[in-house]
Design a protein around this motif. Structure first.
Motif, PDB file in Angstrom:
ATOM      1  N   ALA A  13       0.868  -1.191  -0.005  1.00 30.56           N
ATOM      2  CA  ALA A  13      -0.108  -0.066   0.046  1.00 30.56           C
ATOM      3  C   ALA A  13       0.855   1.184   0.016  1.00 30.56           C
ATOM      4  O   ALA A  13       0.236   2.251  -0.196  1.00 30.56           O
ATOM      5  N   HIS A  14       2.166   0.979   0.320  1.00 31.10           N
ATOM      6  CA  HIS A  14       3.045   2.274   0.209  1.00 31.10           C
ATOM      7  C   HIS A  14       4.041   2.359  -1.003  1.00 31.10           C
ATOM      8  O   HIS A  14       4.772   3.126  -1.069  1.00 31.10           O
ATOM      9  N   SER A  64      -1.482   2.186  -6.000  1.00 28.16           N
ATOM     10  CA  SER A  64      -0.713   1.309  -5.215  1.00 28.16           C
ATOM     11  C   SER A  64      -0.714  -0.126  -5.452  1.00 28.16           C
ATOM     12  O   SER A  64      -1.674  -0.497  -6.245  1.00 28.16           O
ATOM     13  N   ALA A 105      -0.966  -2.335  -3.411  1.00 29.34           N
ATOM     14  CA  ALA A 105      -2.136  -3.207  -2.852  1.00 29.34           C
ATOM     15  C   ALA A 105      -3.407  -2.972  -3.559  1.00 29.34           C
ATOM     16  O   ALA A 105      -4.283  -4.067  -3.691  1.00 29.34           O
ATOM     17  N   ALA A 106      -3.767  -1.757  -4.118  1.00 29.54           N
ATOM     18  CA  ALA A 106      -4.824  -1.696  -5.005  1.00 29.54           C
ATOM     19  C   ALA A 106      -4.897  -2.358  -6.075  1.00 29.54           C
ATOM     20  O   ALA A 106      -6.112  -2.816  -6.470  1.00 29.54           O
TER      21      ALA A 106
END
Length: 78
Positions: free
Chosen positions: A49-50, A57, A59-60
């Motif tokens: 996510a970072h 991101s 994560a997305a």
């Protein structure tokens, strides 16, 4: 004193990180003749996510890929 900084996505096993540290240390010794004891390696781990590519991101992006897979599985009529 060479200082090598590496940013990694979290999740790799400790053994893999140790291999990376050794390989980077060996590379600094081979490339510039640095004494082994002078080589510093800093590993920074970050959550997906970072870290982003193209405004999204990881994560997305991974969540979107999972959603697409679920939708494909549900729409598969075979």
């Amino acid at each position: 004193m060479p200082i090598i900084e590496v940013n990694l996505l979290e999740g790799r096993p400790p053994e893999a990180k140790e291999r990376l540290i050794q390989a980077l240390t060996d590379a600094a010794i081979d490339a510039i003749g640095a004494p082994r004891e002078s080589v510093r390696v800093i590993l920074r781990e970050m959550a997906p996510a970072h870290f982003a590519v193209g405004g999204q991101s990881l994560a997305a992006k991974a969540a979107g890929a999972k959603q697409v897979k679920v939708e494909e599985d549900w729409s598969d009529d075979s």
